[in-house]
Motif scaffolding. Structure first.
Motif, short mmCIF file in Angstrom:
data_model
loop_
_atom_site.label_atom_id
_atom_site.label_comp_id
_atom_site.label_asym_id
_atom_site.label_seq_id
_atom_site.Cartn_x
_atom_site.Cartn_y
_atom_site.Cartn_z
N TYR A 149 -61.48 2.35 -25.99
CA TYR A 149 -62.93 2.40 -25.79
C TYR A 149 -63.59 1.65 -26.95
CZ TYR A 149 -67.41 4.63 -24.46
OH TYR A 149 -68.70 4.88 -24.06
N PRO A 150 -63.69 0.33 -26.89
CA PRO A 150 -64.28 -0.44 -27.99
C PRO A 150 -65.70 0.02 -28.32
CG PRO A 150 -63.18 -1.88 -26.44
CD PRO A 150 -63.19 -0.52 -25.80
N ALA A 151 -66.01 0.05 -29.61
CA ALA A 151 -67.33 0.43 -30.11
C ALA A 151 -67.70 1.86 -29.76
CB ALA A 151 -68.40 -0.54 -29.62
N LYS A 152 -66.72 2.70 -29.53
CA LYS A 152 -66.99 4.08 -29.11
C LYS A 152 -67.90 4.85 -30.07
CE LYS A 152 -63.54 7.06 -29.00
NZ LYS A 152 -62.38 7.86 -28.53
N PRO A 153 -67.75 4.73 -31.41
CA PRO A 153 -68.64 5.50 -32.29
C PRO A 153 -70.12 5.18 -32.11
CG PRO A 153 -66.75 4.69 -33.50
CD PRO A 153 -66.73 3.99 -32.18
N LEU A 154 -70.42 4.02 -31.52
CA LEU A 154 -71.81 3.62 -31.34
C LEU A 154 -72.33 3.93 -29.94
CD1 LEU A 154 -71.64 0.14 -33.12
CD2 LEU A 154 -72.17 2.38 -34.11
N ALA A 155 -71.48 4.52 -29.09
CA ALA A 155 -71.91 4.87 -27.73
C ALA A 155 -73.06 5.88 -27.82
CB ALA A 155 -70.75 5.47 -26.95
N ILE A 156 -74.09 5.67 -27.02
CA ILE A 156 -75.27 6.52 -27.05
C ILE A 156 -75.09 7.70 -26.10
CG2 ILE A 156 -77.75 6.64 -26.64
CD1 ILE A 156 -76.97 4.99 -29.09
N LEU A 157 -75.35 8.89 -26.63
CA LEU A 157 -75.32 10.10 -25.83
C LEU A 157 -76.67 10.79 -25.92
CD1 LEU A 157 -72.23 9.82 -27.10
CD2 LEU A 157 -71.94 11.93 -25.82
N ARG A 158 -77.07 11.39 -24.81
CA ARG A 158 -78.33 12.13 -24.77
C ARG A 158 -78.04 13.62 -24.84
NH1 ARG A 158 -82.62 9.01 -23.82
NH2 ARG A 158 -82.21 6.90 -23.06
N GLY A 159 -78.77 14.27 -25.71
CA GLY A 159 -78.60 15.71 -25.87
C GLY A 159 -79.81 16.46 -25.39
N PRO A 160 -80.00 17.68 -25.88
CA PRO A 160 -81.16 18.48 -25.47
C PRO A 160 -82.47 17.74 -25.69
CG PRO A 160 -79.60 19.80 -26.72
CD PRO A 160 -79.13 18.38 -26.82
N GLY A 161 -83.37 17.87 -24.74
CA GLY A 161 -84.66 17.20 -24.85
C GLY A 161 -84.55 15.70 -24.74
N GLN A 162 -83.43 15.22 -24.17
CA GLN A 162 -83.18 13.79 -24.01
C GLN A 162 -83.08 13.05 -25.34
OE1 GLN A 162 -82.49 12.14 -20.87
NE2 GLN A 162 -82.17 14.34 -20.57
N THR A 163 -82.75 13.79 -26.41
CA THR A 163 -82.51 13.15 -27.70
C THR A 163 -81.33 12.21 -27.57
OG1 THR A 163 -83.33 15.08 -28.89
CG2 THR A 163 -81.94 13.55 -30.13
N ALA A 164 -81.54 10.95 -27.91
CA ALA A 164 -80.48 9.95 -27.78
C ALA A 164 -80.07 9.44 -29.15
CB ALA A 164 -80.94 8.78 -26.90
N LYS A 165 -78.77 9.48 -29.44
CA LYS A 165 -78.26 8.93 -30.69
C LYS A 165 -76.78 8.61 -30.52
CE LYS A 165 -78.00 13.61 -32.70
NZ LYS A 165 -78.52 14.45 -33.81
N PRO A 166 -76.24 7.81 -31.44
CA PRO A 166 -74.83 7.41 -31.32
C PRO A 166 -73.88 8.59 -31.42
CG PRO A 166 -75.98 6.02 -32.91
CD PRO A 166 -76.89 7.17 -32.60
N LEU A 167 -72.72 8.43 -30.80
CA LEU A 167 -71.67 9.43 -30.92
C LEU A 167 -71.42 9.81 -32.37
CD1 LEU A 167 -69.15 11.05 -29.99
CD2 LEU A 167 -67.89 8.87 -29.98
N LEU A 168 -71.39 8.82 -33.26
CA LEU A 168 -71.13 9.09 -34.67
C LEU A 168 -72.14 10.06 -35.26
CD1 LEU A 168 -69.48 8.47 -37.22
CD2 LEU A 168 -71.02 6.54 -37.65
N ALA A 169 -73.41 9.93 -34.89
CA ALA A 169 -74.43 10.83 -35.41
C ALA A 169 -74.23 12.26 -34.90
CB ALA A 169 -75.82 10.32 -35.03
#
Length: 275
Positions: A25-45
């Protein structure tokens, strides 16, 4: 009468190894995920948030070889340890990062970058186990697979997807084998039985510093390469890996292995926040 817990305090540092050029999965740490309240940030965060919640760790670092990941770590407020691109896996990367630690540590926690759903008590259990038993050189946690996780592991295997890792271990709690296949074999009629000895491996490791330093000197094993599992290098070299079973956290501990996992993990983040 229960004896008091006399675990000696250990200086523990967490390192999150993160590479850009993953074959799965190239660049996986930078993949964007949405959490509660649609908060979007990279997997690494998200993973940094999980690591920082661990009690008993003096610092959390990101070890990488890529400037984009370093930038993402800096943006999330994490100190960065730059490591060689030649590191073959997260354990080698953690070993390469040792010289950059700001303070001395007794044990290093390898908090893998795709293990964002790991609750703090899982890592705290590793720290406690190593404090209670100085003979443990390497430890890693497992949880008994729920019926839902059993079925997801089997579905991934049938579909040819590289999903979660399972493990078998002996009566003294040392690992016998780790695999990307489902082990042990489950007769179809038994699938869904919550008492089955099917243990889901949680992608976190604790090492004594000497064991981590020695890892890169061990020969790369055939099984390690076939399975794509770094911890098998210890087993193939005759080095025990202690298994620490932890309680069910109440939600699936799925790692981000494939892009198809993102909606599933986002749903868990949302459900966990609502609980």
């Amino acid at each position: 009468m229960a004896m008091p817990d006399r675990a000696a305090p250990l200086r523990a540092a967490i390192i999150i190894p993160a590479r850009y050029a993953s074959t799965r999965y190239p660049a996986k740490p930078l993949a964007i995920l949405r959490g509660p309240g649609q908060t979007a940030k990279p997997l690494l965060a998200w993973t940094l948030d999980a690591a920082r919640a661990v009690r008993g760790a003096s610092a959390v670092y990101v070890a990488t070889d890529h400037p984009l990941i370093a930038d993402a770590a800096t943006a999330a407020g994490a100190p960065v340890l730059m490591t060689p691109a030649a590191c073959a896996n997260g354990t080698e990367r953690c070993a390469a990062a040792l010289s950059g630690l700001a303070e001395t540590a007794d044990i290093i926690i390898n908090f893998q970058g795709d293990a964002l759903l790991t609750p703090p008590f899982v890592v705290e259990a590793l720290i406690k186990a190593m404090a209670n038993d100085p003979a443990i050189q390497v430890a890693t946690p497992v949880v008994r697979a729920s019926p839902a996780v059993q079925r997801r592991l089997i579905e991934d295997q049938r579909a040819g997807r590289v999903g979660g890792t399972t493990v078998t271990f002996g009566q003294h709690q040392d690992a016998l084998y780790f695999s990307k296949s489902v082990i042990p074999h489950l007769p179809p009629a038994r699938i869904g039985d919550p008492a089955l000895p099917l243990f889901f491996h949680i992608g976190v490791y604790a090492y004594r510093v000497a064991a981590l330093q020695g890892y890169a000197e061990l020969p790369v094993g055939t099984l390690e390469l076939l399975e794509g599992l770094e911890q098998l290098r210890f087993l193939e070299s005759g080095k025990p890996v202690r298994i620490v079973e932890v309680r069910d956290p109440g939600h699936d501990l799925w790692e981000l292995n494939n892009p198809e996992d993102i909606p599933f993990i986002e749903a868990i983040l949302a459900d966990r926040d609502a609980a």
